[in-house]
Motif scaffolding. Structure first.
Motif, mmCIF file in Angstrom:
data_model
loop_
_atom_site.group_PDB
_atom_site.id
_atom_site.type_symbol
_atom_site.label_atom_id
_atom_site.label_comp_id
_atom_site.label_asym_id
_atom_site.label_seq_id
_atom_site.Cartn_x
_atom_site.Cartn_y
_atom_site.Cartn_z
ATOM 1 N N THR A 142 -54.094 63.902 -63.994
ATOM 2 C CA THR A 142 -54.023 62.464 -64.254
ATOM 3 C C THR A 142 -52.669 62.139 -64.886
ATOM 4 O O THR A 142 -52.243 62.800 -65.824
ATOM 5 N N VAL A 143 -52.010 61.137 -64.342
ATOM 6 C CA VAL A 143 -50.716 60.693 -64.852
ATOM 7 C C VAL A 143 -50.837 59.235 -65.260
ATOM 8 O O VAL A 143 -51.305 58.408 -64.474
ATOM 9 N N GLN A 153 -42.368 55.044 -68.375
ATOM 10 C CA GLN A 153 -42.867 56.132 -69.200
ATOM 11 C C GLN A 153 -44.011 56.806 -68.456
ATOM 12 O O GLN A 153 -44.908 56.137 -67.929
ATOM 13 N N PHE A 154 -43.968 58.136 -68.397
ATOM 14 C CA PHE A 154 -45.006 58.907 -67.720
ATOM 15 C C PHE A 154 -45.660 59.841 -68.730
ATOM 16 O O PHE A 154 -44.979 60.622 -69.402
ATOM 17 N N GLY A 168 -45.272 63.829 -72.241
ATOM 18 C CA GLY A 168 -44.751 63.011 -71.158
ATOM 19 C C GLY A 168 -43.263 62.840 -71.256
ATOM 20 O O GLY A 168 -42.564 63.606 -71.928
ATOM 21 N N THR A 169 -42.765 61.821 -70.589
ATOM 22 C CA THR A 169 -41.343 61.518 -70.592
ATOM 23 C C THR A 169 -41.165 60.012 -70.509
ATOM 24 O O THR A 169 -42.006 59.303 -69.941
ATOM 25 N N VAL A 170 -40.074 59.534 -71.088
ATOM 26 C CA VAL A 170 -39.769 58.108 -71.059
ATOM 27 C C VAL A 170 -38.307 57.937 -70.711
ATOM 28 O O VAL A 170 -37.448 58.696 -71.171
ATOM 29 N N LEU A 179 -40.830 62.332 -63.247
ATOM 30 C CA LEU A 179 -42.273 62.553 -63.185
ATOM 31 C C LEU A 179 -42.524 63.847 -62.428
ATOM 32 O O LEU A 179 -42.232 63.947 -61.228
ATOM 33 N N VAL A 180 -43.039 64.841 -63.115
ATOM 34 C CA VAL A 180 -43.296 66.152 -62.508
ATOM 35 C C VAL A 180 -44.760 66.230 -62.099
ATOM 36 O O VAL A 180 -45.660 65.983 -62.916
#
Length: 300
Positions: A142-143, A153-154, A168-170, A179-180
């Protein structure tokens, strides 16, 4: 006595000769256009539909191809009737032909056949749409996709760091958000917006869905194994001044590399460091970071 070339037989011969030459020239022009367009055989057989990387995209391609073939069949049939009528009922004399008010079988035919075609297309469209929109009770990954002006933002809500916060990452003015995601696993994208309407779009998925403030949207996709790589992502909804710079990258990796990436993130590594740790390029390769100072108009 020989046939008179200026008679009706001669006129018919010349008429059909011109028609044959016109058809030949038209066919050659069509072939030349196809060659000059640079389209490959596969692209022609797909009728221009781009290649996707998910089973959902493949289903949509099949629907598009079937619809295009149906349209071609109908077109050839209609043009055939037109040319047949032109040739069969061309003017032969000044005598007025028999006038027919109606033809019940023909009227039933051109009423029932279009309805049947529409019903078949609607049926298969509904099947493919249901397949594309289907969501399983328990996806593999789930992302959480959070859109804001003007970046992304992920988060992985099921994967928590040592502080019990989702990893996550922003995106920022210095780093493009990456987004991996793993290949061969069912991924659910859950979308929310902090301000205005955006749209999460990865062209390679052949699918996009709006991100609407005050509403949670979601969809699922499975990236085919063997389709590992970097794919550009964009906002597909005009959302403001820097909409064109609201880009991101989706990095598809194997399940093994994805698990390693998650573990590195849980250990406190940045997204770029985690990518480098699994042997991937540590920076985005499909686009550049969003920096308003580079895109703002300079005063005249």
């Amino acid at each position: 006595m020989g046939a008179n070339p200026s008679g009706s037989a001669g006129r018919r011969s010349r008429r059909f000769g011109r028609a044959g030459r016109f058809a030949a020239v038209t066919g050659m022009a069509g072939s030349t256009t196809l060659l000059l367009s640079g389209c490959s055989t596969e692209e022609v057989l797909r009728f221009g539909w781009p290649e996707g990387i998910t089973p959902q995209a493949e289903q949509m391609m099949d629907l598009w191809t079937g619809s295009a073939i149906a349209a071609l069949v109908v077109g050839v049939f209609v043009w055939g009737l037109i040319f047949w009528a032109v040739i069969r009922y061309r003017k032969k004399s000044d005598e007025l032909p028999v006038q027919t008010r109606f033809n019940l079988p023909i009227e039933i035919l051109y009423t029932a056949v279009p309805f049947l075609i529409i019903a078949v297309l609607f049926y298969y469209t509904a099947i493919v749409q249901t397949y594309v929109d289907k969501q399983k009770a328990n996806p593999d990954v789930t992302v959480s996709v959070v859109a804001f002006k003007w970046n992304w933002q992920f988060l992985y809500p099921e994967e928590l760091d040592e502080n019990r916060q989702p990893i996550g990452t922003v995106g920022s003015t210095e780093e493009i958000p990456v987004l991996v995601v793993p290949t061969g696993e069912r991924i659910r994208f859950v979308e929310t917006s902090n301000d205005v309407i955006h749209s999460f779009w990865v062209p390679a998925l052949l699918f996009k869905r709006d991100v609407i403030p005050g509403r949670t949207n979601s969809f699922e996709a499975t990236i085919n194994k063997g389709e590992e790589g970097a794919y550009v992502g964009r906002c597909a909804e005009l959302c403001g001044t820097y909409h064109a710079n609201m880009n991101f990258e989706m990095r598809a990796v194997t399940s093994e590399k994805f698990d390693q990436f998650i573990e590195a993130k849980k250990g406190g590594a940045s997204t770029y460091d985690a990518l480098e740790a699994i042997g991937e390029s540590p920076v985005a390769t499909t686009t550049t970071p969003f920096n308003p100072s580079r895109t703002a108009r300079q005063p005249s």
